[in-house]
Design a protein around this motif. Structure first.
Motif, PDB file in Angstrom:
ATOM      1  N   GLU A   1      -8.276  -9.818  -6.021  1.00 43.07           N
ATOM      2  CA  GLU A   1      -8.691 -11.072  -5.381  1.00 43.07           C
ATOM      3  C   GLU A   1     -10.180 -11.060  -5.064  1.00 43.07           C
ATOM      4  OE1 GLU A   1      -7.512 -13.690  -1.390  1.00 43.07           O
ATOM      5  OE2 GLU A   1      -6.420 -11.841  -1.913  1.00 43.07           O
TER       6      GLU A   1
ATOM      7  N   TRP B   1       0.058  -1.308  -4.523  1.00 40.87           N
ATOM      8  CA  TRP B   1       0.042  -2.690  -5.021  1.00 40.87           C
ATOM      9  C   TRP B   1      -0.798  -3.585  -4.116  1.00 40.87           C
ATOM     10  CZ3 TRP B   1       1.591  -7.447  -3.181  1.00 40.87           C
ATOM     11  CH2 TRP B   1       1.660  -8.486  -4.125  1.00 40.87           C
ATOM     12  N   LEU B   2      -0.699  -3.392  -2.790  1.00 47.27           N
ATOM     13  CA  LEU B   2      -1.511  -4.186  -1.863  1.00 47.27           C
ATOM     14  C   LEU B   2      -3.001  -3.913  -2.062  1.00 47.27           C
ATOM     15  CD1 LEU B   2       0.596  -3.932   1.422  1.00 47.27           C
ATOM     16  CD2 LEU B   2       0.342  -5.930  -0.070  1.00 47.27           C
ATOM     17  N   ILE B   3      -3.347  -2.672  -2.265  1.00 46.75           N
ATOM     18  CA  ILE B   3      -4.753  -2.340  -2.484  1.00 46.75           C
ATOM     19  C   ILE B   3      -5.250  -2.979  -3.781  1.00 46.75           C
ATOM     20  CG2 ILE B   3      -6.352  -0.445  -2.917  1.00 46.75           C
ATOM     21  CD1 ILE B   3      -4.659   1.282  -1.061  1.00 46.75           C
TER      22      ILE B   3
ATOM     23  N   GLY C   1       4.117   0.298  -2.762  1.00 48.91           N
ATOM     24  CA  GLY C   1       3.748  -0.905  -2.014  1.00 48.91           C
ATOM     25  C   GLY C   1       2.317  -0.856  -1.524  1.00 48.91           C
ATOM     26  N   VAL C   2       1.906   0.282  -1.006  1.00 49.64           N
ATOM     27  CA  VAL C   2       0.532   0.415  -0.532  1.00 49.64           C
ATOM     28  C   VAL C   2      -0.446   0.291  -1.688  1.00 49.64           C
ATOM     29  CG1 VAL C   2      -1.121   1.989   0.548  1.00 49.64           C
ATOM     30  CG2 VAL C   2       1.182   1.782   1.487  1.00 49.64           C
TER      31      VAL C   2
ATOM     32  N   ALA D   1      -4.020  -5.610  -5.304  1.00 49.94           N
ATOM     33  CA  ALA D   1      -4.080  -7.065  -5.165  1.00 49.94           C
ATOM     34  C   ALA D   1      -5.331  -7.479  -4.411  1.00 49.94           C
ATOM     35  CB  ALA D   1      -2.823  -7.568  -4.451  1.00 49.94           C
ATOM     36  N   GLY D   2      -5.716  -6.718  -3.391  1.00 49.52           N
ATOM     37  CA  GLY D   2      -6.940  -7.033  -2.660  1.00 49.52           C
ATOM     38  C   GLY D   2      -8.176  -6.866  -3.507  1.00 49.52           C
TER      39      GLY D   2
END
Length: 387
Positions: free
Chosen positions: A383, A375-377, A372-373, A379-380
């Motif tokens: 973007e 994937w968030l990194i 999860g961590v 995705a940021g």
């Protein structure tokens, strides 16, 4: 003339709806999730559920206290209630010993530690040595630390030692041996503390006794040299003798004055005068013997008093040193430490380690969080690139 119409009743062909075939659900799972979450969880499940050897845990509890340890005050109890109880450094010394090389060396003298930590059938990742470890003294010590843990409860002052082994009897035997070694350590600490305190007091006592003996020898030598047991007593006797002689002189003068008044030409007057002169000469001699002359008693009394004072001071010092020895022995007994067993080493009837499902769940949750961590990194970052 009418045209005939052909009507089709049925599902619309997919080529006319422009819909694409959806892949199977397992194909929709990201490869990263498989590598980060599924694969570690699968490996953990295989190891903990199928391969990991069961380990037995023997537990014991003890407390290190002194003989004069009092109950805590109201403030102390309140501080203990919020977890602010004072630490017990003596208990921590026992903790360090239990997990030290000294305890391992003593255990190795009684048991075959390599056989206990690596019995036949134990899996390669639990026993000693593991595949990346070597068979050395340092490696054995590191492996030993994996099987022994010590905890401390600051609110109660109770320490807990836990020993893991592949056999229940081995776990209990090692726990018992570690507690026995801790008791021996406490006894050695008591003996050393008592020996140091009493030894210092005894050394002071011996020094005081030596000084007293030297002062007594000097006083004895003075008496032998001057031929006086007590010059002060001789001076008092001399003063009494002078007083008696003066009284005799006064009596003779009174008698002569009476005779002279009655018979001025009496032949007894010359006798009185001779006796008075003799008494006065003796008085002068006694006074010179007491004071004034080089060898008078006054000089000897001064030296005698100095020697007597030195002996008295040495005697007092010896008395104080003897009392200090007694106090040191009593204080050593009061400060003596004890290792009291609250709970004796247990004999486990079933393995407590590893906690198989808990370990698998821990690996799964940790991997999921990591994914999860990540994937968030990612995705940021993606973007940010699009912006």
């Amino acid at each position: 003339m009418t045209d005939n119409k052909l009507n089709y009743i049925g599902p619309i062909p997919k080529m006319l709806t422009f819909e694409q075939d959806r892949p199977a659900w397992w194909k929709r799972i990201p490869v990263a999730a498989l590598l980060v979450v599924a694969l570690p969880t699968l490996l953990a499940a295989i190891y903990f559920l199928l391969i990991a050897s069961p380990r037995y845990v023997s537990e014991a509890q003890f407390i290190v206290r002194s003989a004069n340890q009092n109950a805590p005050s109201t403030i102390g109890a309140a501080l203990q209630g919020v977890g602010l109880a004072p630490t017990q450094t003596d208990a921590f010394a026992v903790h360090k010993y239990i997990t030290s090389r000294d305890s391992l060396r003593e255990l190795s003298q009684r048991y075959e530690m390599s056989a206990i930590l690596a019995p036949p059938g134990a899996d390669a990742f639990s026993r000693y040595p593991r595949p990346w470890e070597d068979r050395s003294t340092e490696g054995l010590y590191k492996g030993f630390q994996r099987f022994v843990t010590v905890g401390f409860d600051s609110t109660t002052g109770i320490s807990t030692v836990r020993v893991e082994a592949f056999r229940a009897r081995d776990a209990q035997a090692l726990t018992e041996a570690l507690l026995a070694g801790g008791e021996q350590l406490v006894n050695r600490m008591n003996d050393r503390a008592a020996a140091d305190a009493v030894a210092q007091a005894r050394q002071s006592q011996e020094e005081a006794r030596t000084r007293l003996g030297a002062a007594q020898m000097q006083l004895t030598a003075f008496r032998n040299r001057e031929q006086f047991i007590d010059p002060e007593l001789a001076a008092r006797e001399g003063s009494q003798l002078i007083g008696g002689l003066q009284a005799e002189v006064a009596g003779l003068r009174a008698a002569r004055a009476q005779v002279a008044s009655e018979a001025p030409n009496s032949p007894q007057l010359s006798t009185f005068d001779a006796r008075i002169r003799a008494y006065e000469s003796q008085i002068d001699t006694e006074r010179a013997r007491l004071a004034g002359a080089a060898g008078s008693l006054a000089t000897k009394i001064s030296a005698y008093e100095s020697l007597a004072l030195a002996r008295e001071l040495a005697d007092r010092e010896l008395t104080q040193a003897t009392a200090a020895v007694i106090n040191a022995e009593q204080e050593a007994r009061r400060q003596k430490l004890y290792l009291d067993r609250v709970v004796s080493p247990s004999l486990p009837d079933k393995p407590a380690q590893p906690r198989r499902w808990a370990a698998v769940l821990t690996v799964f949750v940790s991997s999921l969080l990591a994914y999860g961590v990540g994937w968030l990194i990612w995705a940021g970052v993606r973007e940010h690139r699009q912006d």
